[in-house]
Write an enzyme that holds these catalytic residues in place. Structure first.
Site, PDB file in Angstrom:
ATOM      1  N   HIS A 282       0.702  -1.373   0.208  1.00  0.00           N
ATOM      2  CA  HIS A 282      -0.003   0.151   0.231  1.00  0.00           C
ATOM      3  C   HIS A 282       0.892   1.296  -0.354  1.00  0.00           C
ATOM      4  CE1 HIS A 282      -3.149   2.602   1.415  1.00  0.00           C
ATOM      5  NE2 HIS A 282      -2.728   3.132   2.024  1.00  0.00           N
ATOM      6  N   GLU A 283       1.845   1.193   0.427  1.00  0.00           N
ATOM      7  CA  GLU A 283       2.868   2.298   0.887  1.00  0.00           C
ATOM      8  C   GLU A 283       3.518   2.927  -0.322  1.00  0.00           C
ATOM      9  OE1 GLU A 283       2.496   4.810   3.443  1.00  0.00           O
ATOM     10  OE2 GLU A 283       0.965   3.210   4.730  1.00  0.00           O
ATOM     11  N   HIS A 286       1.346   4.331  -3.538  1.00  0.00           N
ATOM     12  CA  HIS A 286       1.381   5.909  -2.538  1.00  0.00           C
ATOM     13  C   HIS A 286       2.165   6.484  -4.058  1.00  0.00           C
ATOM     14  CE1 HIS A 286      -1.458   6.893   0.160  1.00  0.00           C
ATOM     15  NE2 HIS A 286      -0.713   5.778   1.230  1.00  0.00           N
ATOM     16  N   GLU A 364      -5.836   7.247  -0.881  1.00  0.00           N
ATOM     17  CA  GLU A 364      -5.247   5.960  -0.154  1.00  0.00           C
ATOM     18  C   GLU A 364      -6.600   4.921  -1.154  1.00  0.00           C
ATOM     19  OE1 GLU A 364      -3.681   5.350   2.486  1.00  0.00           O
ATOM     20  OE2 GLU A 364      -3.522   7.678   2.372  1.00  0.00           O
TER      21      GLU A 364
HETATM   22 ZN    ZN Z   1      -1.432   4.995   2.223  1.00  0.00          ZN
END
Ligand code: ZN
Length: 426
Positions: A282-283, A286, A364
């Site tokens: 997930h990071e 980004h 997100e």
């Molecule tokens: Zn995030």
């Protein structure tokens, strides 16, 4: 005339933002209290009633405290500005220092005195939040000794890092002519980039211990994920976040393809290796979607607008008198202008916060979608729920409150988006 207009705009913005904040906070608290008795159907199988109620109680406790500190903050702001606090402080510091030591020493002392008083006013709230609220819900790991050590180190870093940049900006304001704001903006941006580099390598280690990740199988897993996603890890570290708080996290820092990965020890102790991998994915999402870069560019643009505005207003007498301060006649007004500007802009900035929060929530969803493609969506969902439960984050926030404040979408929306594929969510 202009001074009166500024005063009215400021007071109106402050009152409207206060009313809005109170309305939103009470909505959120009512909504959470109303849903306290039952776990939402979607989570009934995974979240225990006790955990759900703890989250509700934690949200309510923070909400009540937030109302109090919001009111106090507004009172302090009025105290500094229209009620004459900053004016009195300025006169005192100026008359004591400026005739003998000159403009620079006087202005730096004014900034330092303001920071010191501001820190003292905030301290009771910080202490109450850490040692009462966080303590009551079992999150606080901070001791008084550690709190004092942190405070001293913080002041030291503030002096070593803050004073030189403040001196540089003040010098530019005084010496660079009418386009000083452009030069000052450049210096400020350079300083921010420097901090981006210095923070992980020099500043953060002052407050926490960073040790290389010892778990070989997790390391292999993480390296495989990074390679798959086209990143090289410069180092995998475990940070002793548990020294201060039980809240868990993970983050990346660094430029270009080489990233430093930092796991809080609290995260590693709560999640399985595959869940850690999903959180990391997930990071990475980004970064892949350039969210970090976009955030930096946005910050550059917003500060340029801010400096341009300050460049114009700091030369107008109404800017000072309209906010309760008499401008200096025989001394530089630059520090005074900086302080007033920093005090007053957040009141107006509050009204664009929903736009920024909305952008952040979209990011997100994109990062979640990336994580589902590169790692296991089921693991990400499981990790998300565990972190929600461990942080006692409410699963039943008020929808309007979410729109205004939430930088992350509520768990229910994120899980639904993961189940249904990405496009539907954003
Ligand atoms: Zn995030």
């Amino acid at each position: 005339m202009q001074a009166l207009l500024l005063t009215s705009c400021f007071v109106a913005a402050l009152l409207v933002s206060l009313a809005l904040k109170y309305w939103l906070a009470t909505r959120q608290m009512r909504h959470v209290a109303r849903h306290r008795d039952a776990v939402p159907a979607a989570f009934a199988a995974t979240i225990a009633l006790a955990a759900h109620q703890k989250a509700a109680d934690y949200t309510l406790a923070k909400g009540r405290f937030g109302l109090l500190s919001t009111g106090f903050g507004a009172a302090v702001l009025l105290g500094w500005t229209l009620l004459g606090g900053l004016d009195a402080l300025n006169v005192g510091v100026r008359d004591a220092l400026q005739p003998r030591w000159g403009d620079m020493a006087y202005q730096l002392a004014l900034l330092a005195a303001f920071a010191l008083i501001g820190g003292l006013l905030d301290a009771p709230f910080e202490l109450w939040s850490t040692f009462r609220i966080e303590q009551r819900f079992g999150f606080n790991r901070m001791t008084w000794k550690l709190y004092l050590a942190d405070t001293l180190k913080g002041i030291l870093v503030g002096v070593i890092v803050g004073l030189p940049i403040a001196a540089l900006i003040l010098w530019i304001m005084g010496a660079a002519g009418s386009l000083w704001w452009l030069w000052a903006w450049g210096a400020w941006m350079g300083f921010n980039l420097l901090i981006l580099v210095l923070y992980p390598t020099v500043i953060a280690p002052l407050f926490n211990k960073f040790e290389p990740l010892a778990d070989r199988s997790l390391e292999a897993r993480v390296q495989a994920l990074m390679t798959r996603c086209g990143f090289t890890a410069k180092g995998l570290f475990v940070m002793d976040g548990s020294r201060r708080s039980a809240h868990a996290n993970a983050y990346f820092t660094g430029f270009g393809a080489a990233k430093r990965v930092v796991f809080f020890d609290t995260l590693l102790s709560k999640l399985t290796p595959s869940e850690v991998e999903a959180v990391l994915a997930h990071e990475l999402g980004h970064f892949k979607h350039k969210h970090v870069l976009k955030r930096i560019v946005a910050m550059f643009a917003i500060s340029l607008a801010g400096f341009a505005l300050l460049g114009w207003m700091s030369s107008q007498a109404w800017f000072y008198t309209g906010l309760g301060v008499e401008p200096n006649v025989a001394a530089a007004n630059d520090a005074l202008a900086l302080l007033l500007f920093m005090l007053v802009t957040p009141v107006f900035g509050f009204f664009i916060s929903p736009v920024l929060a909305n952008l952040s929530r979209r990011h997100e969803f994109e990062a979640d979608a990336y994580a589902c493609a590169q790692a296991s969506g089921a693991d990400l969902a499981a990790a998300l729920l565990k972190l929600h439960e461990d942080n006692a984050a409410t699963l039943t926030p008020d929808p309007v409150y979410v729109k205004f404040y939430y930088s992350h979408p509520p768990a229910s929306e994120r899980l639904a988006a993961m189940r249904h594929g990405v496009g539907a969510a954003a």
